[in-house]
Scaffold this motif. Structure first.
Motif, PDB file in Angstrom:
ATOM      1  N   LYS A 131       0.840  -1.206   0.000  1.00 31.96           N
ATOM      2  CA  LYS A 131       0.000   0.000   0.000  1.00 31.96           C
ATOM      3  C   LYS A 131       0.875   1.256   0.000  1.00 31.96           C
ATOM      4  CE  LYS A 131      -2.915   3.223   0.695  1.00 31.96           C
ATOM      5  NZ  LYS A 131      -1.805   4.147   0.390  1.00 31.96           N
ATOM      6  N   ARG A 132       1.994   1.214   0.699  1.00 33.06           N
ATOM      7  CA  ARG A 132       2.876   2.380   0.766  1.00 33.06           C
ATOM      8  C   ARG A 132       3.420   2.741  -0.616  1.00 33.06           C
ATOM      9  NH1 ARG A 132       8.415   3.564   2.244  1.00 33.06           N
ATOM     10  NH2 ARG A 132       8.931   1.351   2.112  1.00 33.06           N
ATOM     11  N   THR A 136      -1.953   7.129  -2.139  1.00 32.70           N
ATOM     12  CA  THR A 136      -3.321   7.063  -1.622  1.00 32.70           C
ATOM     13  C   THR A 136      -4.305   7.731  -2.581  1.00 32.70           C
ATOM     14  OG1 THR A 136      -2.498   7.092   0.641  1.00 32.70           O
ATOM     15  CG2 THR A 136      -4.787   7.708   0.321  1.00 32.70           C
ATOM     16  N   LEU A 139      -5.919   5.751  -5.351  1.00 34.09           N
ATOM     17  CA  LEU A 139      -7.033   4.839  -5.052  1.00 34.09           C
ATOM     18  C   LEU A 139      -8.392   5.509  -5.205  1.00 34.09           C
ATOM     19  CD1 LEU A 139      -5.585   3.121  -1.861  1.00 34.09           C
ATOM     20  CD2 LEU A 139      -5.699   2.171  -4.164  1.00 34.09           C
ATOM     21  N   ILE A 157     -10.370   7.849   2.506  1.00 31.75           N
ATOM     22  CA  ILE A 157      -9.134   8.291   1.831  1.00 31.75           C
ATOM     23  C   ILE A 157      -8.169   8.932   2.842  1.00 31.75           C
ATOM     24  CG2 ILE A 157      -8.240  10.068   0.281  1.00 31.75           C
ATOM     25  CD1 ILE A 157      -9.032   7.727  -1.263  1.00 31.75           C
ATOM     26  N   LEU A 160      -6.707   6.203   5.164  1.00 36.74           N
ATOM     27  CA  LEU A 160      -5.716   5.323   4.528  1.00 36.74           C
ATOM     28  C   LEU A 160      -4.321   5.948   4.548  1.00 36.74           C
ATOM     29  CD1 LEU A 160      -7.615   3.865   1.439  1.00 36.74           C
ATOM     30  CD2 LEU A 160      -6.741   2.615   3.416  1.00 36.74           C
ATOM     31  N   GLY A 161      -4.255   7.244   4.285  1.00 38.49           N
ATOM     32  CA  GLY A 161      -2.949   7.914   4.344  1.00 38.49           C
ATOM     33  C   GLY A 161      -2.378   7.926   5.745  1.00 38.49           C
ATOM     34  N   VAL A 164      -0.851   4.404   6.917  1.00 42.12           N
ATOM     35  CA  VAL A 164       0.494   4.089   6.424  1.00 42.12           C
ATOM     36  C   VAL A 164       1.565   4.829   7.237  1.00 42.12           C
ATOM     37  CG1 VAL A 164       2.037   4.270   4.447  1.00 42.12           C
ATOM     38  CG2 VAL A 164      -0.327   3.548   4.112  1.00 42.12           C
ATOM     39  N   SER A 215       1.286  12.158  10.016  1.00 43.11           N
ATOM     40  CA  SER A 215      -0.097  11.831   9.680  1.00 43.11           C
ATOM     41  C   SER A 215      -0.983  13.073   9.659  1.00 43.11           C
ATOM     42  CB  SER A 215      -0.650  10.828  10.699  1.00 43.11           C
ATOM     43  OG  SER A 215       0.059   9.619  10.638  1.00 43.11           O
ATOM     44  N   THR A 222      -4.452  15.566   2.085  1.00 42.91           N
ATOM     45  CA  THR A 222      -5.458  14.741   1.421  1.00 42.91           C
ATOM     46  C   THR A 222      -6.812  15.425   1.424  1.00 42.91           C
ATOM     47  OG1 THR A 222      -4.257  12.794   2.228  1.00 42.91           O
ATOM     48  CG2 THR A 222      -6.470  12.432   1.378  1.00 42.91           C
TER      49      THR A 222
END
Length: 285
Positions: A131-132, A136, A139, A157, A160-161, A164, A215, A222
Motif C-alpha cells: 500500500k505504501r 493514496t 485509489l 481516503i 488510509l494515508g 500508512v 499523519s 489529502t
C-alpha cells in the motif's frame, strides 16, 4: 685553611600540575544546538510575509495572480462576518478529525501486532508495504466505485494515508529496539507483559509521535483534494469555487487557514511529545 661546605639549597618546586592547569583553562566547546529563542519557528513565516507585502506594494507581484496581504485580510474578515468561512472550516475539521482518528487507531494497532508477533509481521507488513508503494490519491477512482462520492469515501481516503504513516513509524520503532535491552530483560526475568510495558512501548514512543506529526500533515494534504470531489462544504470546495471565478484572495484565505491549522496541530503534537518523552536527552533539547 679550612672551608665549610654547606648542603646545596633544595631546588624550588616550580612544577605545577600542568595537566590540571591546562584542564582548568580549557574552554569547553559546545557542539550541540544553541537554545532556541521564543517563537523562533515564526521567523521564516514573517520573512515570507514581509517579502510578499513589499512585492505587492511595489507592484512587482501582479495582484491578479497573487492578491496583496491586506486584500486577503479584508476578504477573510468578510467571509467571517457572513459566517461562510466558519461553515467551511467546521466541515473540513470534522472530516479531518474523523479520518485522522480512525487512521491512528488502525495504523497503531497493525504496527503493534506486526512488530510484536512473527505471524502478524508475516500477514500485515507485506500488504502495508504494498500500500505504501501505491499513492493514496491513486485509489480515488477505485474507492469511488466502491463507496460512492459521499462523506464515507472522503474519510476513508484520509484514514488510509494516516494508517500508512502511523504503521511505518511505529513499526520501525518497535523493531529497532536495542537487543541489549531484550537481553537485560531476560536476565532480570521480566514477564512478557512487563517487558512490553516497561521496554517496548516506551522505546516505540518516539516513532509513534513522529507518525502522528506526519499523519496530521498528510491528513490536511489529502483533505484539500477530496473536498474537490462532490463536496458541498469545506475549505477545499471553497477554494475550487474561487478558482472558477478567479478569486485568488479567497484561495489564499483557504491556504492560510490550512497553514494555521497545520502549524497549530504540529505545535500541539510537539508539545505533547516533549512532555511525554521528557526522559530523552537529544540534540534538540
Amino acid at each position: 685553611m679550612t672551608s665549610t661546605l654547606s648542603a646545596p639549597a633544595p631546588a624550588r618546586t616550580v612544577a605545577p600540575d600542568v595537566d590540571r592547569l591546562a584542564a582548568a583553562d580549557r574552554q569547553i566547546r559546545r557542539l550541540g544546538l544553541r537554545k532556541a529563542f521564543p517563537f523562533s519557528r515564526l521567523a521564516g513565516v514573517l520573512l515570507l510575509l514581509a517579502v510578499w507585502a513589499v512585492g505587492s506594494l511595489t507592484g512587482v507581484i501582479d495582484a491578479r495572480k497573487l492578491s496583496a496581504p491586506w486584500t486577503v485580510v479584508t476578504t477573510a474578515i468578510d467571509l467571517i462576518s457572513t459566517g461562510i468561512l466558519q461553515e467551511h472550516v467546521l466541515a473540513s475539521l470534522s472530516r479531518a478529525a474523523i479520518g485522522f482518528a480512525f487512521g491512528v487507531v488502525i495504523g497503531t494497532a497493525l504496527a503493534v501486532v506486526a512488530g510484536l508477533t512473527r505471524s502478524g509481521d508475516a500477514l500485515i507488513d507485506g500488504p502495508i508495504q504494498l500500500k505504501r508503494a501505491i499513492p493514496t490519491l491513486g485509489l480515488i477512482p477505485l474507492l469511488i466505485l466502491w463507496l460512492g462520492i459521499g462523506e464515507t469515501f472522503k474519510i476513508v481516503i484520509i484514514a488510509l494515508g494516516v494508517v500508512v504513516h502511523m504503521y511505518i513509524q511505529t513499526h520501525n520503532s518497535l523493531t529497532s529496539i536495542d537487543n541489549r535491552y531484550v537481553e537485560l530483560a531476560e536476565v532480570l526475568g521480566l514477564s512478557r507483559a512487563t517487558f512490553i510495558r516497561k521496554v517496548v512501548l516506551p522505546g516505540a514512543m518516539p516513532g509513534f509521535f513522529l507518525g502522528l506529526r506526519l499523519s496530521v500533515t498528510g491528513a490536511w494534504l489529502t483533505l484539500i483534494v477530496v473536498e474537490g470531489i462532490n463536496a458541498v462544504t469545506g475549505l477545499g470546495k471553497m477554494m475550487y469555487n474561487a478558482q472558477n471565478y478567479g478569486q485568488s484572495d479567497v484561495i489564499l484565505v483557504g491556504l492560510a487557514v490550512y497553514g494555521i491549522f497545520g502549524l497549530l496541530s504540529d505545535s500541539v503534537l510537539r508539545y505533547v511529545e516533549r512532555r511525554s518523552l521528557s526522559w530523552r536527552r537529544t540534540l534538540a533539547r
